[in-house]
Design a protein around this motif. Structure first.
Motif, PDB file in Angstrom:
ATOM      1  N   PRO A  77     -47.072-107.688 -45.518  1.00 30.42           N
ATOM      2  CA  PRO A  77     -45.829-108.203 -46.098  1.00 30.42           C
ATOM      3  C   PRO A  77     -45.975-108.487 -47.586  1.00 30.42           C
ATOM      4  CG  PRO A  77     -46.295-109.302 -44.010  1.00 30.42           C
ATOM      5  CD  PRO A  77     -47.503-108.469 -44.333  1.00 30.42           C
ATOM      6  N   ALA A  78     -44.958-108.138 -48.359  1.00 28.08           N
ATOM      7  CA  ALA A  78     -45.038-108.259 -49.823  1.00 28.08           C
ATOM      8  C   ALA A  78     -45.297-109.690 -50.269  1.00 28.08           C
ATOM      9  CB  ALA A  78     -43.751-107.728 -50.450  1.00 28.08           C
ATOM     10  N   ASP A  79     -44.730-110.668 -49.562  1.00 25.70           N
ATOM     11  CA  ASP A  79     -44.923-112.052 -49.981  1.00 25.70           C
ATOM     12  C   ASP A  79     -46.322-112.561 -49.680  1.00 25.70           C
ATOM     13  OD1 ASP A  79     -44.477-111.890 -47.262  1.00 25.70           O
ATOM     14  OD2 ASP A  79     -43.489-113.828 -47.115  1.00 25.70           O
ATOM     15  N   LEU A  80     -47.033-111.881 -48.780  1.00 31.72           N
ATOM     16  CA  LEU A  80     -48.389-112.292 -48.425  1.00 31.72           C
ATOM     17  C   LEU A  80     -49.446-111.623 -49.297  1.00 31.72           C
ATOM     18  CD1 LEU A  80     -50.113-113.912 -46.369  1.00 31.72           C
ATOM     19  CD2 LEU A  80     -50.110-111.876 -44.924  1.00 31.72           C
ATOM     20  N   LEU A  81     -49.114-110.473 -49.857  1.00 26.56           N
ATOM     21  CA  LEU A  81     -50.095-109.649 -50.568  1.00 26.56           C
ATOM     22  C   LEU A  81     -50.825-110.389 -51.685  1.00 26.56           C
ATOM     23  CD1 LEU A  81     -51.148-106.777 -50.325  1.00 26.56           C
ATOM     24  CD2 LEU A  81     -49.451-106.062 -52.001  1.00 26.56           C
ATOM     25  N   PRO A  82     -50.159-111.166 -52.549  1.00 23.81           N
ATOM     26  CA  PRO A  82     -50.889-111.853 -53.634  1.00 23.81           C
ATOM     27  C   PRO A  82     -51.870-112.914 -53.146  1.00 23.81           C
ATOM     28  CG  PRO A  82     -48.518-111.772 -54.087  1.00 23.81           C
ATOM     29  CD  PRO A  82     -48.700-111.386 -52.663  1.00 23.81           C
ATOM     30  N   HIS A  83     -51.713-113.375 -51.903  1.00 21.73           N
ATOM     31  CA  HIS A  83     -52.549-114.460 -51.384  1.00 21.73           C
ATOM     32  C   HIS A  83     -53.467-113.991 -50.260  1.00 21.73           C
ATOM     33  CE1 HIS A  83     -49.708-116.918 -53.635  1.00 21.73           C
ATOM     34  NE2 HIS A  83     -48.726-116.368 -52.939  1.00 21.73           N
ATOM     35  N   LEU A  84     -53.615-112.673 -50.121  1.00 20.38           N
ATOM     36  CA  LEU A  84     -54.292-112.115 -48.947  1.00 20.38           C
ATOM     37  C   LEU A  84     -55.741-112.562 -48.835  1.00 20.38           C
ATOM     38  CD1 LEU A  84     -53.554-110.282 -46.602  1.00 20.38           C
ATOM     39  CD2 LEU A  84     -54.356-108.334 -47.931  1.00 20.38           C
ATOM     40  N   PHE A  85     -56.412-112.783 -49.977  1.00 23.80           N
ATOM     41  CA  PHE A  85     -57.824-113.143 -49.957  1.00 23.80           C
ATOM     42  C   PHE A  85     -58.048-114.658 -50.034  1.00 23.80           C
ATOM     43  CE2 PHE A  85     -57.626-108.791 -51.539  1.00 23.80           C
ATOM     44  CZ  PHE A  85     -58.516-108.164 -50.674  1.00 23.80           C
ATOM     45  N   ASP A  86     -56.962-115.427 -49.972  1.00 19.88           N
ATOM     46  CA  ASP A  86     -57.098-116.878 -49.936  1.00 19.88           C
ATOM     47  C   ASP A  86     -57.495-117.327 -48.531  1.00 19.88           C
ATOM     48  OD1 ASP A  86     -56.262-116.790 -52.515  1.00 19.88           O
ATOM     49  OD2 ASP A  86     -54.273-117.646 -52.148  1.00 19.88           O
ATOM     50  N   PRO A  87     -58.283-118.396 -48.414  1.00 19.32           N
ATOM     51  CA  PRO A  87     -58.662-118.899 -47.091  1.00 19.32           C
ATOM     52  C   PRO A  87     -57.449-119.342 -46.277  1.00 19.32           C
ATOM     53  CG  PRO A  87     -60.023-119.870 -48.816  1.00 19.32           C
ATOM     54  CD  PRO A  87     -58.909-119.152 -49.497  1.00 19.32           C
ATOM     55  N   PHE A  88     -57.538-119.137 -44.973  1.00 20.45           N
ATOM     56  CA  PHE A  88     -56.541-119.571 -43.995  1.00 20.45           C
ATOM     57  C   PHE A  88     -55.223-118.814 -44.099  1.00 20.45           C
ATOM     58  CE2 PHE A  88     -59.075-123.410 -45.184  1.00 20.45           C
ATOM     59  CZ  PHE A  88     -59.882-123.413 -44.062  1.00 20.45           C
ATOM     60  N   ILE A  89     -55.222-117.685 -44.818  1.00 18.59           N
ATOM     61  CA  ILE A  89     -54.029-116.841 -44.885  1.00 18.59           C
ATOM     62  C   ILE A  89     -54.220-115.689 -43.907  1.00 18.59           C
ATOM     63  CG2 ILE A  89     -52.608-115.350 -46.327  1.00 18.59           C
ATOM     64  CD1 ILE A  89     -52.405-118.292 -47.054  1.00 18.59           C
ATOM     65  N   THR A  90     -53.334-115.561 -42.937  1.00 16.46           N
ATOM     66  CA  THR A  90     -53.475-114.514 -41.937  1.00 16.46           C
ATOM     67  C   THR A  90     -52.122-114.195 -41.319  1.00 16.46           C
ATOM     68  OG1 THR A  90     -54.585-113.877 -39.863  1.00 16.46           O
ATOM     69  CG2 THR A  90     -53.980-116.189 -40.107  1.00 16.46           C
ATOM     70  N   THR A  91     -51.994-112.957 -40.821  1.00 18.11           N
ATOM     71  CA  THR A  91     -50.801-112.544 -40.089  1.00 18.11           C
ATOM     72  C   THR A  91     -51.063-112.494 -38.591  1.00 18.11           C
ATOM     73  OG1 THR A  91     -51.405-110.199 -40.360  1.00 18.11           O
ATOM     74  CG2 THR A  91     -49.956-111.165 -42.028  1.00 18.11           C
ATOM     75  N   LYS A  92     -52.304-112.788 -38.187  1.00 17.54           N
ATOM     76  CA  LYS A  92     -52.668-112.698 -36.774  1.00 17.54           C
ATOM     77  C   LYS A  92     -52.329-114.002 -36.057  1.00 17.54           C
ATOM     78  CE  LYS A  92     -56.615-109.976 -38.323  1.00 17.54           C
ATOM     79  NZ  LYS A  92     -58.094-109.974 -38.459  1.00 17.54           N
ATOM     80  N   THR A  93     -51.912-113.869 -34.815  1.00 20.13           N
ATOM     81  CA  THR A  93     -51.523-115.040 -34.036  1.00 20.13           C
ATOM     82  C   THR A  93     -52.684-116.012 -33.875  1.00 20.13           C
ATOM     83  OG1 THR A  93     -49.934-113.680 -32.826  1.00 20.13           O
ATOM     84  CG2 THR A  93     -50.533-115.814 -31.861  1.00 20.13           C
ATOM     85  N   ASN A  94     -53.869-115.474 -33.566  1.00 16.74           N
ATOM     86  CA  ASN A  94     -55.039-116.326 -33.334  1.00 16.74           C
ATOM     87  C   ASN A  94     -56.076-116.190 -34.447  1.00 16.74           C
ATOM     88  OD1 ASN A  94     -54.097-117.279 -30.790  1.00 16.74           O
ATOM     89  ND2 ASN A  94     -54.688-115.310 -29.875  1.00 16.74           N
ATOM     90  N   GLY A  95     -55.661-115.696 -35.605  1.00 20.94           N
ATOM     91  CA  GLY A  95     -56.610-115.490 -36.696  1.00 20.94           C
ATOM     92  C   GLY A  95     -56.945-116.777 -37.419  1.00 20.94           C
TER      93      GLY A  95
END
Length: 380
Positions: free
Chosen positions: A307-325
């Motif tokens: 998702p475009a809104d997630l891309l800039p923060h993808l490598f930040d801790p605790f950022i995930t698109t997974k249900t149990n990630g």
């Protein structure tokens, strides 16, 4: 001194520039490109010199109008953050954002020189610095969690085990749940403790292709057994200066992410690529040294994309698109690659996501075209 500045030296200076430079004549036909422009557009001088600027640039791009205005006014002009790309040249320059500096060659004719400064080069450094800062913030958090959480958790688990021996059979499922959830929290804290390890990385020359083949074998034997994994390697690539075990960890994380993105779709595919990309340099914190990062390793997948809104923060801790990630996998990748002096970034569009890792070569390898004739794609 002036006699030293001739056509030969001028051409050599242009060829030495890491930024793509092209020169067009009055009808916008390409008459000269430097080596960096050949790499940028993915075509040789002999091919590019038969093209007009309109063929190289995406339809509707302001670059064509910029070149025409410079030719008419005989004055330099600049366009910021414009898109480059043409279907004729595939993905080589597609959807790249650049600053374009245009200048007339002389007051006597309508030839124009165009220099492209790729904006993503600055953006990827900015993103990497943010990722490193986030990883450093997690370092202190990880140390605190290890001390403040693991000790009481061991007491909770011990109490649950004692209760399990004295409760009725129908209640043992609850004590087992307490033990299982405690173990899960301990496992999460153990993973975070990796961030608090600030020891220097033990690095040696490593063959990246053996690392990627090892990662592929692990993936095909487990989480990616039903997914097609293909390779497109540059066989002339020099050794990367790295810790082999940590590289395995990095690419195992990236391939696992790609496999989860692809999921069970019938046409799902992961592609591993390696390439030599000269011109990328990065400053070393605390010194004036600038290291070269010419080795590019990519993990591509045709999943739904980030998702475009997630891309800039993808490598930040605790950022995930997974249900149990947990959101720590990519943060760990950023930390490990940063500890090697490299850069990791993600480019994602619909059904095309690329995780790109840029790293230095081994110090023993001389970065010279005479030694690496096939590395830059500019053989002559």
């Amino acid at each position: 001194m002036n006699e030293l500045v001739g056509p030969g030296l001028s051409t050599a200076v242009l060829q030495a520039l890491p930024q793509p430079v092209i020169v067009i004549d009055e009808d916008r036909t390409v008459v000269f490109v430097n080596y960096a422009a050949e790499t940028f557009f993915g075509a040789s001088l002999s091919v590019l010199s038969r093209q007009r600027l309109d063929d190289l640039i995406a339809f509707g791009s302001p670059i064509v109008g910029l070149a025409q205005a410079v030719a008419e006014r005989r004055a330099p002009m600049t366009e910021y953050r414009v898109r480059v790309g043409s279907a004729r040249f595939g993905d080589a320059a597609d959807d790249r954002i650049v600053d374009v500096f245009a200048s007339p060659i002389s007051d006597l004719d309508a030839r124009v020189a165009l220099l492209f400064q790729e904006r993503t080069m600055a953006d990827k450094i900015d993103r990497q610095l943010v990722s490193r800062g986030a990883a450093r913030s997690v370092t202190g958090l990880a140390s605190m969690l290890a001390h403040e959480i693991k000790n009481p958790l061991s007491g909770i688990r011990g109490a649950a085990q004692l209760l399990e021996t004295s409760v009725a059979d129908e209640d043992r499922a609850l004590t087992r749940l307490i033990c299982d959830e405690t173990d899960r929290i301990v496992s999460l804290v153990d993973r975070m403790e990796v961030f608090s390890d600030e020891r220097p990385v033990d690095r040696v020359p490593v063959n990246i292709h053996s690392v990627l083949d090892h990662v592929k074998a692990i993936a095909k034997a487990g989480f990616a057994r039903n997914i097609k994994i293909s390779e497109n390697y540059d066989p002339s690539l020099p050794a990367v200066y790295a810790n082999r075990d940590q590289l395995v960890q990095v690419f195992l994380n990236l391939v696992k992410n790609a496999a989860e993105a692809v999921g069970n779709q019938s046409e799902g595919e992961i592609v591993l690529t390696t390439a030599y990309r000269p011109g990328m340099r990065m400053s070393v914190a605390g010194s004036r040294e600038r290291i070269s990062l010419p080795l590019e390793f990519c993990v591509h997948d045709n999943g739904p994309g980030v998702p475009a809104d997630l891309l800039p923060h993808l490598f930040d801790p605790f950022i995930t698109t997974k249900t149990n990630g947990s959101g720590l996998g990519l943060a760990l990748v950023a930390k490990l690659i940063g500890a090697h002096g490299g850069i990791v970034e993600c480019d994602s569009q619909n059904h095309r996501t690329t995780f790109r890792v840029l790293m230095p070569v081994s110090p023993e390898v001389a970065l010279d075209d005479r030694i690496l004739p096939n590395s830059t794609g500019n053989d002559r």
